[in-house]
Design a protein around this motif. Structure first.
Motif, PDB file in Angstrom:
ATOM      1  N   VAL A 116      -6.383 -11.418  -0.074  1.00  0.00           N
ATOM      2  CA  VAL A 116      -4.977 -11.793  -0.285  1.00  0.00           C
ATOM      3  C   VAL A 116      -4.242 -10.591  -0.867  1.00  0.00           C
ATOM      4  CG1 VAL A 116      -5.499 -14.237  -0.601  1.00  0.00           C
ATOM      5  CG2 VAL A 116      -5.487 -12.722  -2.581  1.00  0.00           C
ATOM      6  N   GLY A 117      -2.937 -10.728  -0.956  1.00  0.00           N
ATOM      7  CA  GLY A 117      -2.151  -9.658  -1.543  1.00  0.00           C
ATOM      8  C   GLY A 117      -1.592  -8.712  -0.499  1.00  0.00           C
ATOM      9  N   ALA A 118      -1.036  -7.628  -0.980  1.00  0.00           N
ATOM     10  CA  ALA A 118      -0.387  -6.661  -0.102  1.00  0.00           C
ATOM     11  C   ALA A 118      -1.422  -5.833   0.651  1.00  0.00           C
ATOM     12  CB  ALA A 118       0.515  -5.740  -0.922  1.00  0.00           C
ATOM     13  N   ARG A 119      -0.990  -5.255   1.763  1.00  0.00           N
ATOM     14  CA  ARG A 119      -1.843  -4.327   2.491  1.00  0.00           C
ATOM     15  C   ARG A 119      -2.196  -3.136   1.607  1.00  0.00           C
ATOM     16  NH1 ARG A 119      -2.637  -3.578   7.898  1.00  0.00           N
ATOM     17  NH2 ARG A 119      -2.018  -5.300   9.261  1.00  0.00           N
ATOM     18  N   VAL A 120      -3.363  -2.582   1.822  1.00  0.00           N
ATOM     19  CA  VAL A 120      -3.771  -1.376   1.109  1.00  0.00           C
ATOM     20  C   VAL A 120      -2.764  -0.273   1.446  1.00  0.00           C
ATOM     21  CG1 VAL A 120      -5.550   0.397   0.937  1.00  0.00           C
ATOM     22  CG2 VAL A 120      -6.199  -2.016   1.112  1.00  0.00           C
ATOM     23  N   LEU A 193     -14.821  12.461   0.927  1.00  0.00           N
ATOM     24  CA  LEU A 193     -14.035  11.427   0.269  1.00  0.00           C
ATOM     25  C   LEU A 193     -12.764  11.171   1.072  1.00  0.00           C
ATOM     26  CD1 LEU A 193     -14.594   9.898  -2.404  1.00  0.00           C
ATOM     27  CD2 LEU A 193     -12.867  11.360  -3.468  1.00  0.00           C
ATOM     28  N   ASP A 194     -12.445   9.905   1.296  1.00  0.00           N
ATOM     29  CA  ASP A 194     -11.271   9.543   2.093  1.00  0.00           C
ATOM     30  C   ASP A 194     -10.021   9.642   1.221  1.00  0.00           C
ATOM     31  OD1 ASP A 194      -9.422   8.594   3.838  1.00  0.00           O
ATOM     32  OD2 ASP A 194     -10.450   6.711   4.285  1.00  0.00           O
ATOM     33  N   LEU A 195      -9.316  10.745   1.356  1.00  0.00           N
ATOM     34  CA  LEU A 195      -8.133  10.989   0.529  1.00  0.00           C
ATOM     35  C   LEU A 195      -6.929  10.172   0.978  1.00  0.00           C
ATOM     36  CD1 LEU A 195      -8.399  14.850  -0.055  1.00  0.00           C
ATOM     37  CD2 LEU A 195      -9.388  12.964  -1.367  1.00  0.00           C
ATOM     38  N   LYS A 196      -7.033   9.487   2.106  1.00  0.00           N
ATOM     39  CA  LYS A 196      -5.937   8.612   2.529  1.00  0.00           C
ATOM     40  C   LYS A 196      -5.787   7.422   1.591  1.00  0.00           C
ATOM     41  CE  LYS A 196      -7.239   7.552   6.683  1.00  0.00           C
ATOM     42  NZ  LYS A 196      -8.590   8.171   6.689  1.00  0.00           N
ATOM     43  N   LEU A 197      -6.809   7.153   0.803  1.00  0.00           N
ATOM     44  CA  LEU A 197      -6.791   5.984  -0.081  1.00  0.00           C
ATOM     45  C   LEU A 197      -6.343   6.307  -1.509  1.00  0.00           C
ATOM     46  CD1 LEU A 197     -10.098   4.268   1.082  1.00  0.00           C
ATOM     47  CD2 LEU A 197      -7.773   3.435   1.454  1.00  0.00           C
ATOM     48  N   LEU A 198      -5.923   7.527  -1.757  1.00  0.00           N
ATOM     49  CA  LEU A 198      -5.562   7.923  -3.121  1.00  0.00           C
ATOM     50  C   LEU A 198      -4.422   7.085  -3.691  1.00  0.00           C
ATOM     51  CD1 LEU A 198      -5.860  11.825  -3.047  1.00  0.00           C
ATOM     52  CD2 LEU A 198      -7.491  10.139  -3.915  1.00  0.00           C
ATOM     53  N   ARG A 199      -3.407   6.833  -2.881  1.00  0.00           N
ATOM     54  CA  ARG A 199      -2.288   6.018  -3.366  1.00  0.00           C
ATOM     55  C   ARG A 199      -2.738   4.598  -3.677  1.00  0.00           C
ATOM     56  NH1 ARG A 199       2.290   5.013  -0.040  1.00  0.00           N
ATOM     57  NH2 ARG A 199       3.444   4.546  -1.939  1.00  0.00           N
ATOM     58  N   ALA A 200      -3.691   4.109  -2.896  1.00  0.00           N
ATOM     59  CA  ALA A 200      -4.151   2.728  -3.052  1.00  0.00           C
ATOM     60  C   ALA A 200      -4.873   2.498  -4.370  1.00  0.00           C
ATOM     61  CB  ALA A 200      -5.055   2.347  -1.886  1.00  0.00           C
ATOM     62  N   VAL A 201      -5.443   3.570  -4.941  1.00  0.00           N
ATOM     63  CA  VAL A 201      -6.195   3.410  -6.190  1.00  0.00           C
ATOM     64  C   VAL A 201      -5.465   4.001  -7.392  1.00  0.00           C
ATOM     65  CG1 VAL A 201      -8.384   3.440  -4.942  1.00  0.00           C
ATOM     66  CG2 VAL A 201      -7.500   5.567  -5.902  1.00  0.00           C
ATOM     67  N   GLU A 202      -4.299   4.586  -7.164  1.00  0.00           N
ATOM     68  CA  GLU A 202      -3.598   5.252  -8.260  1.00  0.00           C
ATOM     69  C   GLU A 202      -3.223   4.276  -9.374  1.00  0.00           C
ATOM     70  OE1 GLU A 202      -2.070   8.538 -10.296  1.00  0.00           O
ATOM     71  OE2 GLU A 202      -3.485   8.294  -8.652  1.00  0.00           O
ATOM     72  N   ASP A 203      -2.745   3.101  -9.000  1.00  0.00           N
ATOM     73  CA  ASP A 203      -2.436   2.055  -9.976  1.00  0.00           C
ATOM     74  C   ASP A 203      -3.680   1.183 -10.122  1.00  0.00           C
ATOM     75  OD1 ASP A 203      -1.485   0.042 -11.575  1.00  0.00           O
ATOM     76  OD2 ASP A 203       0.121  -0.596 -10.222  1.00  0.00           O
ATOM     77  N   VAL A 204      -4.498   1.502 -11.094  1.00  0.00           N
ATOM     78  CA  VAL A 204      -5.806   0.843 -11.233  1.00  0.00           C
ATOM     79  C   VAL A 204      -5.672  -0.662 -11.420  1.00  0.00           C
ATOM     80  CG1 VAL A 204      -7.893   0.700 -12.647  1.00  0.00           C
ATOM     81  CG2 VAL A 204      -6.884   2.925 -12.139  1.00  0.00           C
ATOM     82  N   ALA A 205      -4.676  -1.085 -12.176  1.00  0.00           N
ATOM     83  CA  ALA A 205      -4.499  -2.509 -12.441  1.00  0.00           C
ATOM     84  C   ALA A 205      -4.162  -3.292 -11.178  1.00  0.00           C
ATOM     85  CB  ALA A 205      -3.399  -2.712 -13.483  1.00  0.00           C
ATOM     86  N   ASN A 206      -3.686  -2.589 -10.157  1.00  0.00           N
ATOM     87  CA  ASN A 206      -3.261  -3.259  -8.928  1.00  0.00           C
ATOM     88  C   ASN A 206      -4.315  -3.196  -7.822  1.00  0.00           C
ATOM     89  OD1 ASN A 206      -1.076  -4.741  -7.706  1.00  0.00           O
ATOM     90  ND2 ASN A 206      -0.718  -2.981  -6.379  1.00  0.00           N
ATOM     91  N   ILE A 207      -5.434  -2.521  -8.062  1.00  0.00           N
ATOM     92  CA  ILE A 207      -6.469  -2.400  -7.024  1.00  0.00           C
ATOM     93  C   ILE A 207      -6.932  -3.771  -6.553  1.00  0.00           C
ATOM     94  CG2 ILE A 207      -8.846  -1.679  -6.584  1.00  0.00           C
ATOM     95  CD1 ILE A 207      -8.350   0.761  -8.333  1.00  0.00           C
ATOM     96  N   LYS A 208      -7.162  -4.662  -7.493  1.00  0.00           N
ATOM     97  CA  LYS A 208      -7.682  -5.989  -7.149  1.00  0.00           C
ATOM     98  C   LYS A 208      -6.667  -6.846  -6.400  1.00  0.00           C
ATOM     99  CE  LYS A 208      -6.428  -8.118 -11.611  1.00  0.00           C
ATOM    100  NZ  LYS A 208      -5.817  -6.906 -12.180  1.00  0.00           N
ATOM    101  N   ASN A 209      -5.409  -6.425  -6.382  1.00  0.00           N
ATOM    102  CA  ASN A 209      -4.360  -7.210  -5.728  1.00  0.00           C
ATOM    103  C   ASN A 209      -4.094  -6.774  -4.283  1.00  0.00           C
ATOM    104  OD1 ASN A 209      -3.884  -8.667  -8.142  1.00  0.00           O
ATOM    105  ND2 ASN A 209      -2.556  -7.035  -8.897  1.00  0.00           N
ATOM    106  N   SER A 210      -4.863  -5.814  -3.798  1.00  0.00           N
ATOM    107  CA  SER A 210      -4.694  -5.352  -2.423  1.00  0.00           C
ATOM    108  C   SER A 210      -5.682  -6.066  -1.499  1.00  0.00           C
ATOM    109  CB  SER A 210      -4.913  -3.839  -2.340  1.00  0.00           C
ATOM    110  OG  SER A 210      -3.926  -3.139  -3.077  1.00  0.00           O
ATOM    111  N   ASP A 211      -5.300  -6.173  -0.226  1.00  0.00           N
ATOM    112  CA  ASP A 211      -6.123  -6.889   0.750  1.00  0.00           C
ATOM    113  C   ASP A 211      -7.169  -5.937   1.337  1.00  0.00           C
ATOM    114  OD1 ASP A 211      -7.176  -8.495   2.705  1.00  0.00           O
ATOM    115  OD2 ASP A 211      -5.247  -9.234   3.421  1.00  0.00           O
TER     116      ASP A 211
END
Length: 226
Positions: A116-120, A193-211
């Motif tokens: 659930v949640g927003a797209r990565v 390392l897949d650097l395309k995902l850097l933005r997706a993990v930048e906000d650590v508190a929001n990692i669990k809220n991504s699909d």
């Protein structure tokens, strides 16, 4: 979804699995293929995590990986037959008389990633010569002593750093997600390392809220070519 199919041309995957269990499998490959998925490396890392690190992994929604029954090596014959049975355009598995439609719910059921949640988040695009993502990449390369963008962050270096890490803070959480995605869930083709995902993990508190289930689901269809 399970669909009965009268077509007799399906692949006898279960037969090969049984042969490998008995040590009698003799599947000769007609094609050469390369898989960059390394479950053994993730298993090795998980075994070394301390209690605080395991708690941190649970907090970001990747706790399902801690409980997977990973094995060091999957017989190559089974891997090839599974790939042959999968139709990436329709996300359909066909084996003998059964067709199984893969969905992101299946990814969730196996790995217990969020569905659930927003797209990565994907990298930013625009007319700027230097984007925020470019700056993030520079920052991450410097963490590993790399200055040039021509120098990728090798996964073996990331693995060694995580294995020797005793911390469980934000940096550990970011790196664990990036590593588990790059080495196992949506592996990169060049073992970096897949650097395309850097933005997706930048906000650590929001990692669990991504699909993340959707991300992995789409990666399966995008990366498997036969």
């Amino acid at each position: 979804m399970i669909v009965q199919n009268e077509n007799e041309d399906g692949l006898e995957i279960m037969d090969v699995i049984e042969q490998n269990k008995k040590g009698t499998g003799r599947h000769e490959s007609e094609h050469k293929f390369v898989t960059k998925c390394r479950p053994n490396k993730l298993f090795e890392l998980i075994c070394e995590l301390n209690d605080e690190q395991k708690k941190a992994v649970e907090e970001i929604g990747f706790g399902g990986l801690l409980h997977l029954k990973l094995i060091k090596e999957i017989p190559r014959g089974i891997v090839e037959l599974l790939i042959k049975a999968f139709k990436p355009t329709s996300y359909m598995f066909r084996a003998k008389k059964i067709e199984f439609l893969l969905s992101k719910a299946d990814v969730h059921d196996v790995f217990l990633l969020s569905r659930v949640g927003a797209r990565v988040q994907k990298p930013m695009t625009g007319n700027c010569k230097v984007t925020a993502d470019d700056e993030l990449k520079v920052e991450w390369r410097r963490k590993f002593g790399l200055e040039s963008k021509a120098n990728p962050i090798k996964l073996n270096i990331v693995h060694d750093r995580l294995m020797s890490c005793n911390e469980s803070g934000d940096d550990f959480k970011k790196l664990f997600v990036l590593y588990s995605m790059s080495i196992f869930l949506a592996p990169t083709t060049n073992y970096t390392l897949d650097l395309k995902l850097l933005r997706a993990v930048e906000d650590v508190a929001n990692i669990k809220n991504s699909d993340w289930s959707l991300y992995v689901f789409e990666a399966v269809g995008r990366e498997i070519c036969w």
